[in-house]
Write an enzyme that holds these catalytic residues in place. Structure first.
Site, PDB file in Angstrom:
ATOM      1  N   HIS A 163     -29.597 -39.222 -35.665  1.00 49.60           N
ATOM      2  CA  HIS A 163     -28.376 -40.344 -35.685  1.00 49.60           C
ATOM      3  C   HIS A 163     -28.352 -41.877 -36.547  1.00 49.60           C
ATOM      4  O   HIS A 163     -29.279 -41.840 -36.126  1.00 49.60           O
ATOM      5  CB  HIS A 163     -27.599 -40.502 -34.791  1.00 49.60           C
ATOM      6  CG  HIS A 163     -28.282 -41.880 -33.645  1.00 49.60           C
ATOM      7  ND1 HIS A 163     -28.442 -42.354 -33.472  1.00 49.60           N
ATOM      8  CD2 HIS A 163     -29.326 -40.774 -32.365  1.00 49.60           C
ATOM      9  CE1 HIS A 163     -29.328 -42.839 -32.330  1.00 49.60           C
ATOM     10  NE2 HIS A 163     -29.860 -42.066 -31.672  1.00 49.60           N
ATOM     11  N   ASP A 168     -35.257 -46.174 -33.167  1.00 49.57           N
ATOM     12  CA  ASP A 168     -34.052 -44.732 -32.538  1.00 49.57           C
ATOM     13  C   ASP A 168     -32.722 -44.720 -33.547  1.00 49.57           C
ATOM     14  O   ASP A 168     -32.150 -46.152 -32.764  1.00 49.57           O
ATOM     15  CB  ASP A 168     -34.033 -44.946 -31.016  1.00 49.57           C
ATOM     16  CG  ASP A 168     -33.086 -43.948 -29.875  1.00 49.57           C
ATOM     17  OD1 ASP A 168     -32.520 -43.401 -30.363  1.00 49.57           O
ATOM     18  OD2 ASP A 168     -32.354 -44.347 -29.089  1.00 49.57           O
ATOM     19  N   GLU A 212     -23.820 -41.803 -31.041  1.00 52.71           N
ATOM     20  CA  GLU A 212     -24.920 -40.552 -30.588  1.00 52.71           C
ATOM     21  C   GLU A 212     -24.473 -41.327 -28.832  1.00 52.71           C
ATOM     22  O   GLU A 212     -25.442 -40.886 -28.311  1.00 52.71           O
ATOM     23  CB  GLU A 212     -26.252 -40.350 -30.965  1.00 52.71           C
ATOM     24  CG  GLU A 212     -27.079 -39.397 -30.015  1.00 52.71           C
ATOM     25  CD  GLU A 212     -28.065 -40.168 -29.239  1.00 52.71           C
ATOM     26  OE1 GLU A 212     -28.660 -39.339 -28.856  1.00 52.71           O
ATOM     27  OE2 GLU A 212     -28.578 -41.430 -29.454  1.00 52.71           O
ATOM     28  N   GLU A 213     -25.707 -42.700 -29.718  1.00 47.73           N
ATOM     29  CA  GLU A 213     -25.569 -43.640 -28.031  1.00 47.73           C
ATOM     30  C   GLU A 213     -24.629 -43.270 -27.550  1.00 47.73           C
ATOM     31  O   GLU A 213     -25.236 -44.045 -25.768  1.00 47.73           O
ATOM     32  CB  GLU A 213     -26.252 -45.215 -28.628  1.00 47.73           C
ATOM     33  CG  GLU A 213     -27.273 -44.718 -29.516  1.00 47.73           C
ATOM     34  CD  GLU A 213     -29.128 -44.540 -28.597  1.00 47.73           C
ATOM     35  OE1 GLU A 213     -28.650 -44.174 -27.853  1.00 47.73           O
ATOM     36  OE2 GLU A 213     -29.884 -44.478 -29.188  1.00 47.73           O
ATOM     37  N   ASP A 250     -34.753 -36.998 -32.654  1.00 51.49           N
ATOM     38  CA  ASP A 250     -34.295 -38.118 -31.896  1.00 51.49           C
ATOM     39  C   ASP A 250     -34.872 -38.441 -30.998  1.00 51.49           C
ATOM     40  O   ASP A 250     -34.551 -39.107 -29.724  1.00 51.49           O
ATOM     41  CB  ASP A 250     -32.907 -37.982 -31.150  1.00 51.49           C
ATOM     42  CG  ASP A 250     -32.366 -39.088 -30.875  1.00 51.49           C
ATOM     43  OD1 ASP A 250     -32.398 -39.958 -31.596  1.00 51.49           O
ATOM     44  OD2 ASP A 250     -31.264 -38.898 -30.315  1.00 51.49           O
ATOM     45  N   HIS A 270     -34.271 -48.294 -27.201  1.00 53.82           N
ATOM     46  CA  HIS A 270     -33.238 -49.564 -26.952  1.00 53.82           C
ATOM     47  C   HIS A 270     -33.356 -51.173 -26.117  1.00 53.82           C
ATOM     48  O   HIS A 270     -33.190 -51.820 -25.780  1.00 53.82           O
ATOM     49  CB  HIS A 270     -32.767 -48.462 -25.227  1.00 53.82           C
ATOM     50  CG  HIS A 270     -32.217 -47.398 -25.378  1.00 53.82           C
ATOM     51  ND1 HIS A 270     -31.533 -46.966 -25.039  1.00 53.82           N
ATOM     52  CD2 HIS A 270     -32.218 -46.770 -26.739  1.00 53.82           C
ATOM     53  CE1 HIS A 270     -30.924 -45.897 -25.586  1.00 53.82           C
ATOM     54  NE2 HIS A 270     -31.377 -46.050 -26.485  1.00 53.82           N
TER      55      HIS A 270
END
Length: 472
Positions: A290, A302, A336-337, A364, A434
């Site tokens: 993503h 990520d 995606e998140e 991912d 994140h």
């Protein structure tokens, strides 16, 4: 797996992998497993050529350098942001310039949330400014913030037992980290559970395997019929400190200010490119990552790494002049998140052709040195994938694990399509996940080379074999 044999007309016959011809649900006669093994073994030279180009040849470090250029130029790519759309346009141009086929953008609608200014200050028992990151889709506080006493709990069960204490307070979750899937439920559901017992706001201990005073954001979800309250993540260190303070009987007061806002859905795109199959162009092996990220760090790990080794897989195959029998389709997902929003709309658009998808792949979970491949599918398909992974013995990445699911490919897997994910160092991954620490500094070009080689070999061989992977 048990195999049931019946003499009745119309009943599908299943024979074991190693004895005779097997007939699958699609009615197509399959070869013996020994014949399949021999076919896969013939790809040894092709696998070595891919490995040599990716790991030792002119393509080494290419995925790293491509990724660094994008994330240094654009930065983080939050759903609904201008930086995400800039990244999508850059990637669209990059894939065209790379000579891939059918490069195009597929429009989708995605959430648009912005965090705004935010702060959390402990006022009692002492003044302490805390590192904080609002959670995705959270509402904001009033301009003056929310100032309230804190209730610290370690689980939802404890919250329920102490529900009368929670009303009018800020609930702080200090849940232990055993693994991501268990701990993340506090990020996703924490605000709802706190609101149900009358809390004014919730703060969660960051879902992280390791912390150097780093908050780790992520999506959270509200529930219809439950009041929406502001919610954010704090560091492991602050959550544990407040837990200790509370255990001593100290009164803890926090002032939380959040300028978060939700906006109408924004226009975005899934980015698609292909190497069209030579014999069965309508059949597909999908490789993906993503392109969106959270709004902290650079989104390099990520999931910039996963997106870029997926692009690299097609580049390596193209550079070697290879064209598999089936179409290799690269998809760089958007949003995606926020829960696989772009991927869901892709699935809805393309699911009519689900019978033509041999394998769906998503990277991912980082592109560090791979441990192997996670796979979900039938026992017969797993046995085939295990043979394919033997081709990667030169780089010592041959293991096949369970649980090949990924947020963006789960829609296909749940409908019966075999799925695969790259597995590597999850402790390292969730140390930076994140957070502000998700930058190019985390990435290792040599490890990305190996990850790209694995991705390219698996996708090419599965796409080029005479038959699709068998389903349950």
């Amino acid at each position: 797996m048990k195999f049931h044999v019946s003499v009745f007309v119309g009943v599908v016959h299943f024979l074991s992998l190693t004895s005779g011809k097997a007939v699958y649900g699609n009615g197509i006669s399959q070869r013996t497993f020994q014949e399949i093994k021999e076919e896969i073994a013939c790809y040894g030279d092709v696998a070595k050529a891919i490995i040599n180009l990716a790991v030792y040849g002119k393509a080494q470090n290419r995925s790293y350098e491509r990724l660094a250029l994008l994330v240094d130029t654009v930065g983080p790519r939050l759903s609904g942001s201008k930086s995400l759309e800039k990244a999508i346009q850059i990637m669209h141009q990059n894939l065209q310039e790379d000579g891939l086929e059918n490069v195009h953008l597929e429009p989708v609608k995605i959430p648009h949330w912005e965090r705004g200014e935010e702060s959390a200050v402990m006022l009692e028992p002492r003044i302490h400014k805390m590192a904080v990151l609002g959670l995705g889709s959270s509402i904001g506080t009033p301009p003056e913030g929310v100032t309230a006493e804190v209730l610290v709990v370690t689980s939802f069960d404890e919250l329920q037992r102490r529900a009368p204490e929670a009303r009018g307070k800020i609930v702080v979750y200090n849940q232990p980290y055993t693994n991501y899937s268990r701990a993340v439920q506090y990020r996703v559901q924490g605000a709802v559970e706190a609101a149900k017992v009358g809390a004014l706001a919730s703060l969660i201990r960051s879902v992280a395997s390791f912390s150097i005073y780093s908050p780790h954001t992520g999506i959270q979800e509200y529930q219809d019929g439950v009041p929406k309250i502001p919610t954010a993540c704090i560091t492991v260190e602050d959550a544990e400190m407040m837990s200790r303070m509370a255990s001593r009987g100290s009164r803890i007061v926090i002032q939380l200010k959040m300028g978060a806002k939700n906006y109408p859905d924004a226009d975005s795109f899934n980015t698609v490119a292909e190497i069209v199959g030579s014999k069965y162009p309508e059949q597909v092996v999908l490789v993906s990552g993503h392109l969106d990220s959270w709004d902290v760090g650079q989104g390099a790990m990520d999931d910039g790494g996963g997106a870029f080794i997926s692009w690299e897989a097609l580049s390596l195959i193209k550079d070697l002049g290879l064209r598999p029998k089936r179409t290799l389709r690269l998809v760089l997902w958007t949003a995606e998140e926020q829960g696989g929003i772009g991927a869901l709309q892709y699935y809805q658009l393309h699911k009519a052709n689900i019978s033509n998808y041999s394998l769906v792949m998503e990277s991912d979970l980082g592109t560090f040195l791979p441990s192997g491949l996670q796979f979900t599918g039938s026992d017969k398909a797993r046995a085939i994938v295990e043979e394919v992974m033997c081709l990667l013995e030169p780089i010592n990445v041959t293991q096949v694990f369970r649980a090949g699911e990924g947020t963006d490919i789960n829609f296909w897997i749940q409908a019966g399509v075999p799925g695969a994910s790259l597995l590597d160092d999850l402790y390292k991954y969730f140390s930076f996940h994140h957070s502000h620490g998700d930058t190019m500094t985390v990435m290792d070009p040599k490890q990305m080379n190996v990850a790209a080689a694995v991705w390219a070999v698996v996708s090419f061989v599965i796409a080029d074999m005479e038959e699709m992977l068998p389903r349950s």
